[in-house]
Motif scaffolding. Sequence first.
Motif, PDB file in Angstrom:
ATOM      1  N   PRO A 220       0.806  -1.234   0.000  1.00 52.99           N
ATOM      2  CA  PRO A 220       0.000   0.000   0.000  1.00 52.99           C
ATOM      3  C   PRO A 220       0.838   1.283   0.000  1.00 52.99           C
ATOM      4  CG  PRO A 220      -0.911  -1.579   1.541  1.00 52.99           C
ATOM      5  CD  PRO A 220       0.406  -2.152   1.089  1.00 52.99           C
ATOM      6  N   GLU A 221       2.099   1.191   0.389  1.00 49.76           N
ATOM      7  CA  GLU A 221       2.927   2.398   0.419  1.00 49.76           C
ATOM      8  C   GLU A 221       3.344   2.835  -0.982  1.00 49.76           C
ATOM      9  OE1 GLU A 221       6.071   2.297   3.371  1.00 49.76           O
ATOM     10  OE2 GLU A 221       4.803   1.072   4.662  1.00 49.76           O
ATOM     11  N   THR A 222       3.288   1.920  -1.900  1.00 50.53           N
ATOM     12  CA  THR A 222       3.696   2.279  -3.261  1.00 50.53           C
ATOM     13  C   THR A 222       2.534   2.204  -4.248  1.00 50.53           C
ATOM     14  OG1 THR A 222       4.438  -0.007  -3.469  1.00 50.53           O
ATOM     15  CG2 THR A 222       6.119   1.646  -3.018  1.00 50.53           C
ATOM     16  N   ALA A 223       1.565   1.331  -3.993  1.00 51.26           N
ATOM     17  CA  ALA A 223       0.448   1.182  -4.933  1.00 51.26           C
ATOM     18  C   ALA A 223      -0.599   2.266  -4.705  1.00 51.26           C
ATOM     19  CB  ALA A 223      -0.179  -0.191  -4.764  1.00 51.26           C
ATOM     20  N   VAL A 224      -1.167   2.759  -5.770  1.00 53.33           N
ATOM     21  CA  VAL A 224      -2.213   3.778  -5.665  1.00 53.33           C
ATOM     22  C   VAL A 224      -3.581   3.119  -5.533  1.00 53.33           C
ATOM     23  CG1 VAL A 224      -3.272   5.731  -6.863  1.00 53.33           C
ATOM     24  CG2 VAL A 224      -0.800   5.353  -7.038  1.00 53.33           C
ATOM     25  N   GLU A 225      -3.711   1.978  -6.144  1.00 54.36           N
ATOM     26  CA  GLU A 225      -4.997   1.275  -6.185  1.00 54.36           C
ATOM     27  C   GLU A 225      -5.435   0.830  -4.792  1.00 54.36           C
ATOM     28  OE1 GLU A 225      -8.161   0.561  -7.793  1.00 54.36           O
ATOM     29  OE2 GLU A 225      -6.635   0.802  -9.344  1.00 54.36           O
ATOM     30  N   ARG A 226      -6.697   1.039  -4.466  1.00 52.27           N
ATOM     31  CA  ARG A 226      -7.248   0.634  -3.160  1.00 52.27           C
ATOM     32  C   ARG A 226      -8.380  -0.384  -3.341  1.00 52.27           C
ATOM     33  NH1 ARG A 226      -3.002   2.539  -1.758  1.00 52.27           N
ATOM     34  NH2 ARG A 226      -2.715   4.559  -0.734  1.00 52.27           N
ATOM     35  N   LYS A 227      -8.330  -1.123  -4.427  1.00 46.43           N
ATOM     36  CA  LYS A 227      -9.400  -2.087  -4.710  1.00 46.43           C
ATOM     37  C   LYS A 227      -9.426  -3.184  -3.657  1.00 46.43           C
ATOM     38  CE  LYS A 227     -11.232  -2.678  -9.274  1.00 46.43           C
ATOM     39  NZ  LYS A 227     -10.968  -3.068 -10.647  1.00 46.43           N
ATOM     40  N   GLY A 228     -10.640  -3.530  -3.231  1.00 43.67           N
ATOM     41  CA  GLY A 228     -10.781  -4.607  -2.264  1.00 43.67           C
ATOM     42  C   GLY A 228     -10.585  -4.156  -0.820  1.00 43.67           C
ATOM     43  N   TRP A 229     -10.286  -2.892  -0.624  1.00 39.59           N
ATOM     44  CA  TRP A 229     -10.127  -2.416   0.748  1.00 39.59           C
ATOM     45  C   TRP A 229     -11.507  -2.304   1.401  1.00 39.59           C
ATOM     46  CZ3 TRP A 229      -5.626   1.222   2.310  1.00 39.59           C
ATOM     47  CH2 TRP A 229      -4.447   0.777   1.729  1.00 39.59           C
ATOM     48  N   LYS A 230     -11.487  -2.372   2.699  1.00 44.22           N
ATOM     49  CA  LYS A 230     -12.739  -2.422   3.452  1.00 44.22           C
ATOM     50  C   LYS A 230     -13.079  -1.024   3.972  1.00 44.22           C
ATOM     51  CE  LYS A 230     -14.399  -5.233   7.303  1.00 44.22           C
ATOM     52  NZ  LYS A 230     -13.933  -6.163   8.334  1.00 44.22           N
ATOM     53  N   ALA A 231     -14.325  -0.612   3.792  1.00 42.46           N
ATOM     54  CA  ALA A 231     -14.720   0.709   4.280  1.00 42.46           C
ATOM     55  C   ALA A 231     -14.919   0.672   5.790  1.00 42.46           C
ATOM     56  CB  ALA A 231     -16.006   1.152   3.606  1.00 42.46           C
ATOM     57  N   ALA A 232     -14.495   1.715   6.441  1.00 45.64           N
ATOM     58  CA  ALA A 232     -14.734   1.840   7.888  1.00 45.64           C
ATOM     59  C   ALA A 232     -15.142   3.272   8.166  1.00 45.64           C
ATOM     60  CB  ALA A 232     -13.481   1.494   8.669  1.00 45.64           C
ATOM     61  N   GLN A 233     -16.192   3.393   8.937  1.00 44.46           N
ATOM     62  CA  GLN A 233     -16.688   4.738   9.229  1.00 44.46           C
ATOM     63  C   GLN A 233     -16.775   4.938  10.728  1.00 44.46           C
ATOM     64  OE1 GLN A 233     -19.782   5.996   6.558  1.00 44.46           O
ATOM     65  NE2 GLN A 233     -20.718   7.213   8.175  1.00 44.46           N
ATOM     66  N   SER A 234     -16.290   6.075  11.173  1.00 45.56           N
ATOM     67  CA  SER A 234     -16.312   6.346  12.610  1.00 45.56           C
ATOM     68  C   SER A 234     -17.593   7.065  12.994  1.00 45.56           C
ATOM     69  CB  SER A 234     -15.121   7.216  13.000  1.00 45.56           C
ATOM     70  OG  SER A 234     -15.256   7.622  14.335  1.00 45.56           O
ATOM     71  N   SER A 235     -18.182   6.612  14.082  1.00 46.24           N
ATOM     72  CA  SER A 235     -19.323   7.338  14.637  1.00 46.24           C
ATOM     73  C   SER A 235     -18.929   8.021  15.941  1.00 46.24           C
ATOM     74  CB  SER A 235     -20.485   6.373  14.879  1.00 46.24           C
ATOM     75  OG  SER A 235     -20.060   5.332  15.736  1.00 46.24           O
ATOM     76  N   ALA A 236     -17.635   8.013  16.233  1.00 48.82           N
ATOM     77  CA  ALA A 236     -17.155   8.609  17.480  1.00 48.82           C
ATOM     78  C   ALA A 236     -16.988  10.117  17.309  1.00 48.82           C
ATOM     79  CB  ALA A 236     -15.827   7.988  17.881  1.00 48.82           C
ATOM     80  N   THR A 237     -17.230  10.846  18.361  1.00 47.66           N
ATOM     81  CA  THR A 237     -17.132  12.314  18.308  1.00 47.66           C
ATOM     82  C   THR A 237     -15.767  12.749  17.809  1.00 47.66           C
ATOM     83  OG1 THR A 237     -18.661  12.448  20.156  1.00 47.66           O
ATOM     84  CG2 THR A 237     -17.362  14.415  19.696  1.00 47.66           C
ATOM     85  N   TYR A 238     -14.733  12.076  18.290  1.00 50.66           N
ATOM     86  CA  TYR A 238     -13.375  12.462  17.921  1.00 50.66           C
ATOM     87  C   TYR A 238     -12.774  11.508  16.880  1.00 50.66           C
ATOM     88  CZ  TYR A 238     -13.756  15.993  21.469  1.00 50.66           C
ATOM     89  OH  TYR A 238     -14.181  17.087  22.188  1.00 50.66           O
ATOM     90  N   GLY A 239     -13.647  10.958  16.033  1.00 52.80           N
ATOM     91  CA  GLY A 239     -13.217  10.271  14.822  1.00 52.80           C
ATOM     92  C   GLY A 239     -12.461   8.972  15.010  1.00 52.80           C
ATOM     93  N   LEU A 240     -12.619   8.319  16.172  1.00 52.65           N
ATOM     94  CA  LEU A 240     -11.850   7.091  16.414  1.00 52.65           C
ATOM     95  C   LEU A 240     -12.253   5.965  15.456  1.00 52.65           C
ATOM     96  CD1 LEU A 240      -9.853   5.450  18.228  1.00 52.65           C
ATOM     97  CD2 LEU A 240     -11.877   4.729  19.527  1.00 52.65           C
ATOM     98  N   ILE A 241     -11.253   5.341  14.875  1.00 50.91           N
ATOM     99  CA  ILE A 241     -11.455   4.091  14.139  1.00 50.91           C
ATOM    100  C   ILE A 241     -10.830   2.983  14.985  1.00 50.91           C
ATOM    101  CG2 ILE A 241     -10.807   2.760  12.098  1.00 50.91           C
ATOM    102  CD1 ILE A 241     -12.803   4.834  11.326  1.00 50.91           C
ATOM    103  N   ASP A 242     -11.671   2.091  15.475  1.00 48.49           N
ATOM    104  CA  ASP A 242     -11.197   0.975  16.293  1.00 48.49           C
ATOM    105  C   ASP A 242     -10.857  -0.185  15.359  1.00 48.49           C
ATOM    106  OD1 ASP A 242     -10.765  -1.161  17.940  1.00 48.49           O
ATOM    107  OD2 ASP A 242     -12.664  -0.979  19.045  1.00 48.49           O
ATOM    108  N   LEU A 243      -9.572  -0.424  15.155  1.00 51.47           N
ATOM    109  CA  LEU A 243      -9.172  -1.464  14.205  1.00 51.47           C
ATOM    110  C   LEU A 243      -9.506  -2.859  14.715  1.00 51.47           C
ATOM    111  CD1 LEU A 243      -5.808   0.031  12.892  1.00 51.47           C
ATOM    112  CD2 LEU A 243      -7.991  -0.102  11.698  1.00 51.47           C
ATOM    113  N   ASN A 244      -9.527  -3.022  16.028  1.00 50.37           N
ATOM    114  CA  ASN A 244      -9.922  -4.331  16.563  1.00 50.37           C
ATOM    115  C   ASN A 244     -11.335  -4.678  16.099  1.00 50.37           C
ATOM    116  OD1 ASN A 244      -7.610  -5.065  18.020  1.00 50.37           O
ATOM    117  ND2 ASN A 244      -8.168  -3.696  19.694  1.00 50.37           N
ATOM    118  N   ALA A 245     -12.206  -3.657  16.070  1.00 50.82           N
ATOM    119  CA  ALA A 245     -13.591  -3.888  15.634  1.00 50.82           C
ATOM    120  C   ALA A 245     -13.670  -3.952  14.113  1.00 50.82           C
ATOM    121  CB  ALA A 245     -14.483  -2.764  16.158  1.00 50.82           C
TER     122      ALA A 245
END
Lengths: 372, 403
Positions: A220-245
């Motif tokens: 991912p550090e060199t490729a531009v393509e993001r195909k197949g990546w999983k969307a994650a949306q934060s509902s936290a006030t301060y934008g937390l993305i919990d990767l465990n979840a």
Amino acid sequence: MRRLAIPLALLLFGTTASAAELDTPLKVINSVGKEGVGNAAAAKAWAELVKAGPDALLPILNAIDDAKPTAANWLRTAIDAIAEKQAAAGEKFNDDILATFIRDQKNSPTARTVAFEVFEKQDPVRSDVFLVGFIRDPSLELRRKGVQKHLTLFKDSPSSLQMIFEAARDKDQVESIAKELEKLKLPANITKHYGYITQWALSEDFDNKDGLGFGKAFAPETAVERKGWKAAQSSATYGLIDLNAAVGKKMNAVVYSSAILEADAETPAEIRVASQNAIKIYLNGKEIFAREEYHHGTKMDQHIAKVILTKGKNSILLKVCQNDMPYDWAQVWGFAARVCDATGGSLKLKQRVDDKPVSLGELAPATPKENK
Amino acid sequence: MRPIFALVLIASASPLVAADWPQFKGANGSGVSSEKDLPVKFTDKDGLRWKVPLPARGVSSPVVFGDKVYVTCSAGTRDDRLQLLAFDTATGKKLWQRNIAATGGTTAHPKTCMAAPTPVADDTGIYALFATGDVLACGHDGAVLWVRSLTGDYPTISNQVGMASSPVLYKDKLIVPMDNAGESFLAAIDTQTGKNLWKTERSRDINWVTPVIRELNSTDAEVFYQSQKELVAYDAADGKKKWSHKAGSSSPTPTLVEGLFLTSSDGLSLMKPTENKLEDVWKSAKYRTGYSSPLFYDGKIYAAIPSTGIVYCIDAKTGKAVWDEKVPGKGKQTFSASPVAGDGKIYVLSESGTVAVFKAGGAEAELLGSSEVGEELLATPAISGGAVFIRSDKSLICMGAKK
């Protein structure tokens, strides 16, 4: 006329002659380098500035404008010493010189803050008049005072409260005003106010055994393509993305998070990240920040990268690394990121979600889904 | 051990300047003062020389040099305003204050802050390291000698729990401990110029221990710097590693006193340094002092145990407890400050604000006095000029007779 002309001359030119004499010591201090280079000469220059007394105030404040952080600290302490001598002698700095310097927002926020603190100490009544005008100041310290003053004067006015909320930057003030607005059933979106990125695309996970993944450039550090990546949306006030979840609990793992922001024009900005994990930040394919530290604590805006966003699309990529510490407190894996101006205020940036432009922080909570 | 070597070790344990308390835990970190007629309690009306408000919080200790007591504070919404203040020991009058802005990160556990390392003084000046990696050196008159931004010089420096190791002085060298998650090192900075004399790489691990100087003779010394992994002895002249010993601790600071090395690692350990190693005298898992460092005083060891609120007096020869006593006060007491001693008295400060003074030694605990400050006490106190200097989260207090 003559009686008026003298103080006016003092006001305008009272420090001019001294400024020329102080040019050399100021240059010496402003040339201090890394690892203590120039310190011995700077100590002598510092003594010269202090000896010059109040005449040195304005030249020092002007020099702070151009100074690097270490030199600025040298200069700041010279003002401390001069102010102490003035106070001991029962004398004050010229209020008008201070006031003029403080009002001019072309001067650096640091120098204006130092000037105001001197002013505030020697003339609390006159300095109080300035506070209302600090409501949108580039100096966060002055802005905080401005916000507080507005709250004291106008807290009962709903429209004023909304304006104060928009101007506030410090978390405690923002949260306090948001509560008041909520009581009045007025909108107060903290997530949008701070410009949190709430929509991300997450990569598959990569290996971080023995922490080696932090320094290894995965695809991912060199490729531009993001195909197949999983969307994650934060509902936290301060934008937390919990990767465990979002991707499942993993140890010794690296996950990349990607967001595309759109700017109407080239925009100076700051990417600010909070995380308990080791982090790298990339903008448009270039690494701009790295901190290899795990589970030592987190707070809002703990990592700041100053950047210039290009007109159009900007790719922000975060590399978030988890280690294998077994303790309960070391199981946190996640991040929160925002993009803002130098004061921490939101910028007019959009995220493209489902091919629609959306302002940062405006997205409603959603369940994770595949990024098609 | 060679007799001369043993004598040197004993000599190195005595305070450098009797009346001064120039660094964290006093001269060479012993925690012991040679002062006499020290107070045992105070109230607002009696036994209080002075009490002055501080401009901001700090968990660093006060240090006393000559007629001045110094403290550091950190202020501001972002904890990025760093302050070094000098007060008159007789009156509490503020003599000067120098303010600098943090150049390093300010993330830290809420219990600590950027004014966590204790400054250190000698006759050349006062040297303050902050948890941001900023160093400010001033003369005793407040003239700035030099300024360093260690984070500016070495940008990966970071300890987001909050750094707290204090610098120490050896001759013309300011010994700066900088173990952290980024570029880690032990450095000697020239007190005159602020330039590095030497800088020795260390393992990238966070650590809160303050180094200890072991003087071998009038010209040679070792810097003992302990971490979670080991104790390393460095040559004070050039920073080269001389030897190491598997005696790990990353939080309480060890003590080198009466030729013995006292450390807190999974309990207490007393060891005897030889020329290139430490030999165990005894160890006990019973005494876990947390952030508080143990005290060695007049043949006894004193340990304040934060989990129980109990102070132990331990026989230094055997490691056996002679007495133990709960520190008075409301509820269970806990400790961050290290106990200190002088004039046959042991001073123990609890986090909730109790200053308890015990009689040193004896077969049973004897509480000589107890005072309530009513403010949070996390910093180790200083002893000088017949008084005890206590730093709370809000105030600087001089416990002693008025002058």
